[in-house]
Design an enzyme around this catalytic site. Structure first.
Site, PDB file in Angstrom:
ATOM      1  N   ARG A  70       0.694  -1.241  -0.036  1.00  0.00           N
ATOM      2  CA  ARG A  70      -0.023  -0.134  -0.060  1.00  0.00           C
ATOM      3  C   ARG A  70       0.886   1.447  -0.071  1.00  0.00           C
ATOM      4  O   ARG A  70       0.386   2.372  -0.349  1.00  0.00           O
ATOM      5  CB  ARG A  70      -0.990  -0.198   1.282  1.00  0.00           C
ATOM      6  CG  ARG A  70      -1.870  -0.988   0.948  1.00  0.00           C
ATOM      7  CD  ARG A  70      -3.273  -1.193   1.951  1.00  0.00           C
ATOM      8  NE  ARG A  70      -2.427  -1.944   2.905  1.00  0.00           N
ATOM      9  CZ  ARG A  70      -2.703  -2.307   4.239  1.00  0.00           C
ATOM     10  NH1 ARG A  70      -3.343  -1.159   4.964  1.00  0.00           N
ATOM     11  NH2 ARG A  70      -2.211  -3.164   5.096  1.00  0.00           N
TER      12      ARG A  70
ATOM     13  N   GLU B  77       1.397  -5.504  13.726  1.00  0.00           N
ATOM     14  CA  GLU B  77       0.432  -5.403  14.541  1.00  0.00           C
ATOM     15  C   GLU B  77      -0.258  -6.851  14.527  1.00  0.00           C
ATOM     16  O   GLU B  77      -1.080  -7.161  15.433  1.00  0.00           O
ATOM     17  CB  GLU B  77      -0.621  -4.242  14.207  1.00  0.00           C
ATOM     18  CG  GLU B  77      -1.722  -4.108  15.095  1.00  0.00           C
ATOM     19  CD  GLU B  77      -2.953  -3.152  14.641  1.00  0.00           C
ATOM     20  OE1 GLU B  77      -2.855  -2.681  13.547  1.00  0.00           O
ATOM     21  OE2 GLU B  77      -3.747  -2.880  15.617  1.00  0.00           O
TER      22      GLU B  77
HETATM   23  O1  LIG Z   1       3.601  -0.008  11.821  1.00  0.00           O
HETATM   24  P1  LIG Z   1       3.345  -1.522  11.567  1.00  0.00           P
HETATM   25  O2  LIG Z   1       2.812  -2.074  12.862  1.00  0.00           O
HETATM   26  O3  LIG Z   1       4.706  -2.037  11.086  1.00  0.00           O
HETATM   27  O4  LIG Z   1       2.430  -1.559  10.343  1.00  0.00           O
HETATM   28  C1  LIG Z   1       2.103  -0.947   9.113  1.00  0.00           C
HETATM   29  C2  LIG Z   1       2.194  -1.782   7.976  1.00  0.00           C
HETATM   30  O5  LIG Z   1       1.259  -2.991   7.917  1.00  0.00           O
HETATM   31  C3  LIG Z   1       0.448  -2.774   6.736  1.00  0.00           C
HETATM   32  O6  LIG Z   1       1.097  -3.540   5.918  1.00  0.00           O
HETATM   33  P2  LIG Z   1       0.872  -4.968   5.442  1.00  0.00           P
HETATM   34  O7  LIG Z   1       2.117  -5.762   5.904  1.00  0.00           O
HETATM   35  O8  LIG Z   1      -0.539  -5.510   5.903  1.00  0.00           O
HETATM   36  O9  LIG Z   1       1.160  -5.200   3.848  1.00  0.00           O
HETATM   37  P3  LIG Z   1       0.358  -4.637   2.718  1.00  0.00           P
HETATM   38  O10 LIG Z   1       0.592  -3.090   2.532  1.00  0.00           O
HETATM   39  O11 LIG Z   1       0.752  -5.393   1.551  1.00  0.00           O
HETATM   40  O12 LIG Z   1      -1.258  -4.982   2.624  1.00  0.00           O
HETATM   41  C4  LIG Z   1       0.582  -1.136   6.337  1.00  0.00           C
HETATM   42  O13 LIG Z   1       0.498  -1.145   4.828  1.00  0.00           O
HETATM   43  C5  LIG Z   1       2.023  -0.978   6.841  1.00  0.00           C
HETATM   44  O14 LIG Z   1       2.979  -1.453   5.807  1.00  0.00           O
HETATM   45  N1  LIG Z   2      -5.183  -1.573  11.723  1.00  0.00           N
HETATM   46  C1  LIG Z   2      -4.712  -1.763  10.371  1.00  0.00           C
HETATM   47  N2  LIG Z   2      -5.298  -1.220   9.369  1.00  0.00           N
HETATM   48  C2  LIG Z   2      -4.462  -1.204   8.302  1.00  0.00           C
HETATM   49  N3  LIG Z   2      -3.585  -1.705   8.043  1.00  0.00           N
HETATM   50  C3  LIG Z   2      -2.949  -2.067   9.059  1.00  0.00           C
HETATM   51  N4  LIG Z   2      -1.549  -2.314   9.328  1.00  0.00           N
HETATM   52  C4  LIG Z   2      -1.184  -2.472  10.546  1.00  0.00           C
HETATM   53  N5  LIG Z   2      -2.140  -2.321  11.060  1.00  0.00           N
HETATM   54  C5  LIG Z   2      -3.189  -1.834  10.244  1.00  0.00           C
END
Ligand SMILES: O=P(O)(O)OC[C@H]1O[C@H](OP(=O)(O)OP(=O)(O)O)[C@H](O)[C@@H]1O
Ligand SMILES: Nc1ncnc2[nH]cnc12
Length: 176
Positions: free
Chosen positions: A63, A100
């Site tokens: 994202r 998370e």
């Molecule tokens: O601050 P943090 O606890 O590290 O979490 C934030 C990360 O989690 C989500 O990514 P995700 O791993 O879900 O991947 P995606 O963007 O491919 O959906 C979001 O897009 C961030 O990259």
């Molecule tokens: N609560 C949340 N919603 C969307 N993206 C996330 N990445 C980590 N935590 C998230």
């Protein structure tokens, strides 16, 4: 409250118990689906960072790619992807971290950033800060200087900023 912050609050959707029970997922797809708001998001990022003398934008899979590339194009600087393990084809270095809702490992190409370049890390959302801190670690290992962090959304109650040391952290909308 700024116009864009208000629009984002009205547009981002809460999805309870995704991807795991107890997590309230912030769904940004309604923002992507609205050209007017989406353009305003890109303009707000550009406006905030245009004077910061950024040499490179690093966007985090997946994202972080969505608004990271337009920001790089607006600043007229290169865009570099940080990706989940096994996706980048050239020589990489990797770093693992906690999320998370689980754990993950990210990589960067070893030649992606020239020594001393001023790097802005961009992602859609700051939660615990593990992902952004891992990206910063990779950038420093290949000689880049992390000068700031840019997010669409900050979940302030998870205190991710604490992991991002003393660098500038900017988010368009913050949930406390
Ligand atoms: O601050 P943090 O606890 O590290 O979490 C934030 C990360 O989690 C989500 O990514 P995700 O791993 O879900 O991947 P995606 O963007 O491919 O959906 C979001 O897009 C961030 O990259
Ligand atoms: N609560 C949340 N919603 C969307 N993206 C996330 N990445 C980590 N935590 C998230």
């Amino acid at each position: 409250m700024s116009d864009i912050t208000q629009k984002l609050e009205q547009t981002i959707r809460d999805i309870p118990d995704f991807p795991k029970p107890g997590i309230v997922f912030k769904d940004i797809t309604p923002v992507l689906a609205n050209p007017e708001i989406s353009k305003a998001v890109s303009e707000a990022f550009l406006n905030y960072w245009k004077k910061a003398q950024i040499d490179v934008i690093v966007g985090i899979e997946s994202r972080g790619f969505m608004y990271g590339l337009p920001l790089a194009q607006g600043l007229d600087v290169p865009f570099v992807p940080v990706r989940k393990v096994g996706k980048l084809p050239y020589t990489t270095i990797r770093h693992s971290y906690d999320l998370e809702y689980g754990s993950a490992e990210v990589e960067i190409h070893t030649d992606a950033i020239a020594p001393g370049q001023r790097v802005l890390i961009h992602d859609d959302l700051l939660a615990t800060g593990g992902t952004a801190a891992a990206a910063a670690e990779l950038i420093r290992k290949i000689g880049g200087e992390v000068v700031g962090y840019s997010f669409l959304v900050e979940l302030a109650f998870l205190n991710g900023r604490a992991k991002l040391a003393d660098k500038e952290v900017h988010a368009l909308v913050t949930y406390s």
